[in-house]
Design a protein around this motif. Structure first.
Motif, PDB file in Angstrom:
ATOM      1  N   GLY A  55       7.365   8.748   4.719  1.00 40.84           N
ATOM      2  CA  GLY A  55       6.848   8.149   3.494  1.00 40.84           C
ATOM      3  C   GLY A  55       6.051   9.122   2.653  1.00 40.84           C
ATOM      4  O   GLY A  55       6.119   9.111   1.413  1.00 40.84           O
ATOM      5  N   GLU A  56       5.262   9.977   3.316  1.00 43.58           N
ATOM      6  CA  GLU A  56       4.473  10.964   2.593  1.00 43.58           C
ATOM      7  C   GLU A  56       5.361  12.022   1.953  1.00 43.58           C
ATOM      8  O   GLU A  56       5.211  12.365   0.778  1.00 43.58           O
ATOM      9  CB  GLU A  56       3.478  11.631   3.552  1.00 43.58           C
ATOM     10  CG  GLU A  56       2.378  10.720   4.066  1.00 43.58           C
ATOM     11  CD  GLU A  56       1.413  10.300   2.977  1.00 43.58           C
ATOM     12  OE1 GLU A  56       1.224  11.086   2.010  1.00 43.58           O
ATOM     13  OE2 GLU A  56       0.859   9.197   3.075  1.00 43.58           O
ATOM     14  N   THR A  71       6.459   1.744   4.815  1.00 47.67           N
ATOM     15  CA  THR A  71       6.532   2.569   3.607  1.00 47.67           C
ATOM     16  C   THR A  71       7.282   1.848   2.494  1.00 47.67           C
ATOM     17  O   THR A  71       6.807   1.753   1.359  1.00 47.67           O
ATOM     18  CB  THR A  71       7.220   3.912   3.921  1.00 47.67           C
ATOM     19  OG1 THR A  71       6.438   4.630   4.867  1.00 47.67           O
ATOM     20  CG2 THR A  71       7.373   4.739   2.664  1.00 47.67           C
ATOM     21  N   HIS A 111       7.943  10.660  -0.940  1.00 46.10           N
ATOM     22  CA  HIS A 111       7.304   9.701  -1.864  1.00 46.10           C
ATOM     23  C   HIS A 111       8.078   9.607  -3.175  1.00 46.10           C
ATOM     24  O   HIS A 111       8.309   8.508  -3.709  1.00 46.10           O
ATOM     25  CB  HIS A 111       5.856  10.121  -2.116  1.00 46.10           C
ATOM     26  CG  HIS A 111       5.132   9.253  -3.087  1.00 46.10           C
ATOM     27  ND1 HIS A 111       5.168   9.472  -4.460  1.00 46.10           N
ATOM     28  CD2 HIS A 111       4.383   8.140  -2.905  1.00 46.10           C
ATOM     29  CE1 HIS A 111       4.460   8.536  -5.063  1.00 46.10           C
ATOM     30  NE2 HIS A 111       3.979   7.717  -4.151  1.00 46.10           N
TER      31      HIS A 111
END
Length: 268
Positions: free
Chosen positions: A15-16, A49, A19
C-alpha cells in the motif's frame, strides 16, 4: 513473526509503495460507480489498503471489508472503526448481503477454489446499477536487476520459474484471461484497463523494505527447490547488513502491472 504477520507486513508495504497506482485505479472505479453509492464491499481485503482507499472515495457509503484472517481484519478496524469487517472464506456462502453498489476484488479471485461460484454470488449481490471491479495480475512484480554483480545473472527469473510451478497447482486461475469468464458468469465488461503497478522514481526506502519482505516470501517458497549457489545469493540479499543486502541496494528496478475490469450484470 508468524507467516500471517509477515504477509500482513508485505501487504502494508504494498500500500505504501503503490500508493499512486491505487489512487489511480480507485479513481477509475469511482467514475463508473452509481450515484449515490450506498454500499461498498472489498473482497479479500487484506490489511485494508483498498478498503481505506474506497472509504475515502465514497465517504457517504457503508464500506465493508471481507477477509479470512481475523488478524488482518483487526488491523483494518484499528485504522478506521467505522468500517464493517466480516471474517469469511470466499469459497463458503456469500457473507456480505445484497444491494451492493460497488464490489471490489483486488488480487483475491485467483485464490478461491471455484471462482465461477463466487462470481455468481457477486452478480446476485449487486444493486440494479451496481458494478463489480476486478483487479488481477499474471504474477508478482519484478524487483531485481538481471545481473546483481554476484552469482549467476537471472536469479529472480529462476525463482519466478520455481514459484510458477507451485502456482500452477495451488492457484490455477492466476494469470487467467478473466474477460470471457466474466461474460460466462453473466457480466458485461464496461471497460478493461492495464495499470502500471510500480512506484515513482526516485525510490524511497520503503521500496527496499518491500523488496526484502517480498524476497523473504520467495525464499520460503523456493528453499527446497533452488540451487545452492542461488540460495546463497538470496540469503545475502536478505541479510540486514552486508554489501549485497537488498536494504542497501540502489539498483532495484520495480516492474509490474495489473489488469482491471469494470463490469455490470448483463442486461442491467
Amino acid at each position: 513473526m508468524t507467516d500471517d504477520a509477515d504477509y500482513a507486513e508485505l501487504l502494508e508495504l504494498d500500500g505504501e509503495v503503490l500508493h499512486d497506482y491505487l489512487a489511480e485505479v480507485i479513481g477509475w472505479v469511482q467514475r463508473w460507480a452509481p450515484a449515490p453509492t450506498r454500499r461498498v464491499v472489498d473482497l479479500g481485503a487484506g490489511t485494508g489498503t483498498g478498503t481505506l482507499a474506497l472509504a475515502a472515495r465514497f465517504p457517504e457509503a457503508e464500506v465493508c471489508a471481507v477477509d479470512s484472517s481475523a488478524d488482518r481484519l483487526a488491523r483494518i478496524a484499528a485504522k478506521d472503526a467505522a468500517l464493517v469487517t466480516i471474517e469469511a472464506d470466499l469459497d463458503d456462502e456469500w457473507p456480505a448481503g445484497d444491494q451492493i453498489d460497488v464490489v471490489w476484488a483486488s488480487l483475491s479471485l485467483h485464490h478461491v477454489r471455484d471462482p465461477f461460484a463466487l462470481l455468481a454470488r457477486i452478480r446476485a449481490s449487486l444493486s440494479d446499477a451496481g458494478i463489480f471491479a476486478l483487479v488481477e495480475t499474471d504474477g508478482p512484480p519484478r524487483l531485481l536487476p538481471d545481473d546483481l554483480g554476484v552469482g549467476r545473472p537471472g536469479l529472480e527469473e529462476r525463482c519466478r520459474a520455481v514459484i510458477a510451478t507451485g502456482h500452477a497447482h495451488d492457484m490455477p486461475h492466476l494469470g487467467a484471461d478473466w474477460a470471457p469468464r466474466l461474460a460466462e458468469a453473466g457480466f458485461t465488461v464496461l471497460e478493461e484497463r492495464v495499470f502500471d503497478a510500480a512506484p515513482p522514481r526516485p525510490y524511497t526506502a520503503d521500496v527496499n523494505r518491500y523488496a526484502r519482505a517480498y524476497l523473504q516470501r520467495i525464499r520460503a517458497g523456493v528453499a527446497d527447490r533452488l540451487e545452492a549457489d542461488d540460495l546463497a545469493v538470496l540469503d545475502a540479499l536478505l541479510a540486514v547488513d552486508g554489501a549485497q543486502s537488498v536494504l542497501r541496494r540502489g539498483d532495484l528496478d520495480f516492474r509490474g502491472s495489473r489488469t482491471a475490469w469494470i463490469t455490470r450484470r448483463e442486461n442491467a
